[in-house]
Design an enzyme around this catalytic site. Structure first.
Site, mmCIF file in Angstrom:
data_model
loop_
_atom_site.group_PDB
_atom_site.id
_atom_site.type_symbol
_atom_site.label_atom_id
_atom_site.label_comp_id
_atom_site.label_asym_id
_atom_site.label_seq_id
_atom_site.Cartn_x
_atom_site.Cartn_y
_atom_site.Cartn_z
ATOM 1 N N ASP A 10 0.869 -1.181 0.000
ATOM 2 C CA ASP A 10 0.000 0.000 0.000
ATOM 3 C C ASP A 10 0.909 1.236 0.000
ATOM 4 O OD1 ASP A 10 -1.925 1.900 0.308
ATOM 5 O OD2 ASP A 10 -2.765 1.122 2.164
ATOM 6 N N ASP A 105 -2.650 2.666 -6.185
ATOM 7 C CA ASP A 105 -1.583 2.712 -5.174
ATOM 8 C C ASP A 105 -1.491 1.428 -4.346
ATOM 9 O OD1 ASP A 105 -3.934 3.034 -3.799
ATOM 10 O OD2 ASP A 105 -3.275 4.739 -2.600
ATOM 11 N N GLU A 106 -2.040 0.325 -4.835
ATOM 12 C CA GLU A 106 -1.991 -0.932 -4.096
ATOM 13 C C GLU A 106 -1.634 -2.086 -5.029
ATOM 14 O OE1 GLU A 106 -5.224 -1.569 -1.183
ATOM 15 O OE2 GLU A 106 -5.930 0.410 -1.766
#
Length: 400
Positions: A10, A105-106
Site C-alpha cells: 500500500d 496505489d496498491e
C-alpha cells in the site's frame, strides 16, 4: 513450508508523494491534492506533513486551509499517478511475482521460496523498498503486509503507516487485530456492520471465531463463509470478477452543480460508459441514473430496455429519467451524478430479432453508427464527435 503466501503493498500518500518527488520544493511541506482545483471541493490525498495537522482524504479545501494555513494545494493529475503506478509495478515485478495491481496505489504479490517464512519475507520487503526508492523515487514509500491469503495480507498492509511492515497468520490472530472496529476490515460496509450487530457479532475477535456456516447466513451469501475462512487463515484464492455493469460517477465542481449543467455532465457520462460497453463487447438491458444533493440524500431510478450498446438509446433513457426527477420537483443544485448500464451480456451471445430483422450477434443500425463514432473519436481525440451538447467534467472523481 512457510505459512505466508501473499504480500500486499500500500503506497503511502501516493499522489502527494509523486508531486513531492517531482518538485523538491514540496518535500517536507504539507501538500494536499484536490479533486477539481485548488480553490474548491475536497482533498483526495494529503502528504504526511499535512496529515499531522488533521488533513485527510475527504477534508474540504476550506477546512484544510483552516487546519493548516500554510498548506499547498495542487490539482490532481491522475494520468501522471497512473504512470508512476506502472513504474512501481515494473520494479516490483522484476524483484518478485506481481499478481494483481489492486488500485492506483496498491499491489499484490505472491510469495515463494524463502519469502514464505517471516525472515525471508522481511528481507524481500526491505529489498523492494530500496528498489522503489532508487529506481522510481526516494519520496515514494509503502507499507507492506504479509499473510496466508490476500485478505489478511491487505489488513496487515494497512496496519502500520507510513513505511511499515506487519504480518498476520493464525499464530497471532485474532489478538493482532482485535482492536480494530468491524468496519475497519476491507469489505465490511456500514450496512454489513449493522447486520453483524443484529446477529450478535460486535467485534473483530468474535467475527474471527464465528462458524463460517453462520457467516454464510448473516451475509445471505457464500461470500460470508469465504470472508470468515479467510480471516481464520485459510488460503482461498481470489475469484475472477464477473462484469456486472458499466458505470461512471462524478462529484461535481461548483460550476457544474446547476441542474442544466449536471444534466449535460450526465450525458457525457452516458457517452463514456457506452463507449466502454462497446469496446469490451457487451450489451446492457438496464439503465440507472442516480443524483446526489449537496445537503445530503439523493434520488435514483432505473429503466429496462432491449439488449443494446447504442449510445443514442441510453441517452434517451437518461433524458426520460431526468424528466421523472423534474416532475417530482426540480433540485436547486446537484452534487453527484452517476449513470450505470446493468444486466450486461456479451454481444456475440445476443439472440436475433425476427421482426427487426436482426441476426444473432449482429449490430443494429444505431449500434453501427456508435461504433463509427468510436473510431472517429479514437483517431481525432475524445469529443471529436458527440451526441449533442455535453459537459465534459474535469477532475479526479470518476468511477467506472
Amino acid at each position: 513450508m512457510g505459512v505466508f503466501r501473499v504480500l500486499y503493498i500500500d503506497m503511502n500518500s501516493f499522489f502527494a508523494s509523486v508531486e513531492q518527488q517531482l518538485d523538491p520544493r514540496l518535500r517536507g511541506r504539507p501538500v494536499a491534492i484536490t479533486a477539481v482545483d485548488a480553490h474548491s471541493g475536497a482533498c483526495v490525498a494529503a502528504s504526511y506533513e499535512a496529515k499531522a495537522y488533521g488533513v485527510r482524504t475527504g477534508t474540504r479545501v476550506q477546512d484544510a486551509r483552516r487546519l493548516c494555513p500554510h498548506i499547498i494545494f495542487l490539482s490532481s493529475r491522475h494520468r501522471l499517478y497512473v504512470r508512476f503506478n506502472l513504474a512501481v509495478a515494473d520494479v516490483l515485478d522484476r524483484h518478485a511475482e506481481l499478481t494483481h495491481i489492486r488500485s492506483v496505489d496498491e499491489f499484490q504479490l505472491a510469495l515463494s521460496g524463502p519469502a514464505r517464512e517471516l525472515d525471508g519475507a522481511a528481507e524481500l520487503v526491505a529489498r523492494l523498498k530500496r528498489a522503489v526508492a532508487s529506481e522510481v523515487g526516494a519520496c515514494l514509500r509503502f507499507s507492506a503486509g504479509i499473510g496466508p491469503n490476500h485478505l489478511l495480507a491487505k489488513i496487515a498492509g494497512k496496519h502500520e503507516k507510513p513505511n511499515g511492515f506487519r504480518w498476520l497468520s493464525p499464530d497471532n490472530l485474532p489478538g493482532a487485530i482485535a482492536h480494530l472496529a468491524l468496519d475497519d476490515l476491507p469489505g465490511i460496509s456500514r450496512a454489513m456492520k449493522d447486520r453483524l450487530y443484529r446477529a450478535g457479532v460486535y467485534d473483530v475477535e468474535t467475527l474471527c471465531r464465528l462458524d463460517p456456516r453462520h457467516a454464510r447466513l448473516i451475509w445471505r451469501s457464500v461470500e460470508g463463509e469465504r470472508f470468515v475462512r479467510l480471516l481464520q487463515g485459510m488460503d482461498i484464492p481470489l475469484l475472477p470478477s464477473l462484469r456486472g455493469g458499466f458505470g461512471n460517477s462524478k462529484v461535481l465542481a461548483p460550476e457544474f452543480r446547476a441542474p442544466r449543467q449536471a444534466y449535460r455532465v450526465g450525458r457525457w457520462l452516458v457517452e463514456t460508459a457506452t463507449a466502454r460497453l462497446r469496446r469490451e463487447g457487451f450489451v446492457a438491458t438496464r439503465f440507472s441514473l442516480s443524483i446526489g444533493f449537496p445537503e445530503g440524500g439523493g434520488w435514483s431510478r432505473a429503466m429496462s430496455c432491449a439488449s443494446s450498446q447504442d449510445t443514442a438509446l441510453f441517452l434517451r433513457l437518461h433524458r426520460a429519467l431526468w424528466r421523472v426527477l423534474w416532475r417530482a420537483g426540480p433540485p436547486a443544485t446537484v452534487a453527484i451524478v452517476s449513470v450505470h448500464l446493468g444486466n450486461v451480456g456479451r454481444l456475440e451471445e445476443r439472440a436475433g430479432d425476427l421482426f427487426a430483422p436482426l441476426a444473432p450477434a449482429d449490430r443494429t443500425r444505431g449500434e453501427q453508427v456508435a461504433v463509427a463514432v468510436d473510431h472517429i473519436n479514437h483517431r481525432f481525440g475524445p469529443g471529436a464527435i458527440t451526441y449533442g451538447i455535453t459537459a465534459p467534467h474535469p477532475g479526479f472523481f470518476e468511477r467506472g
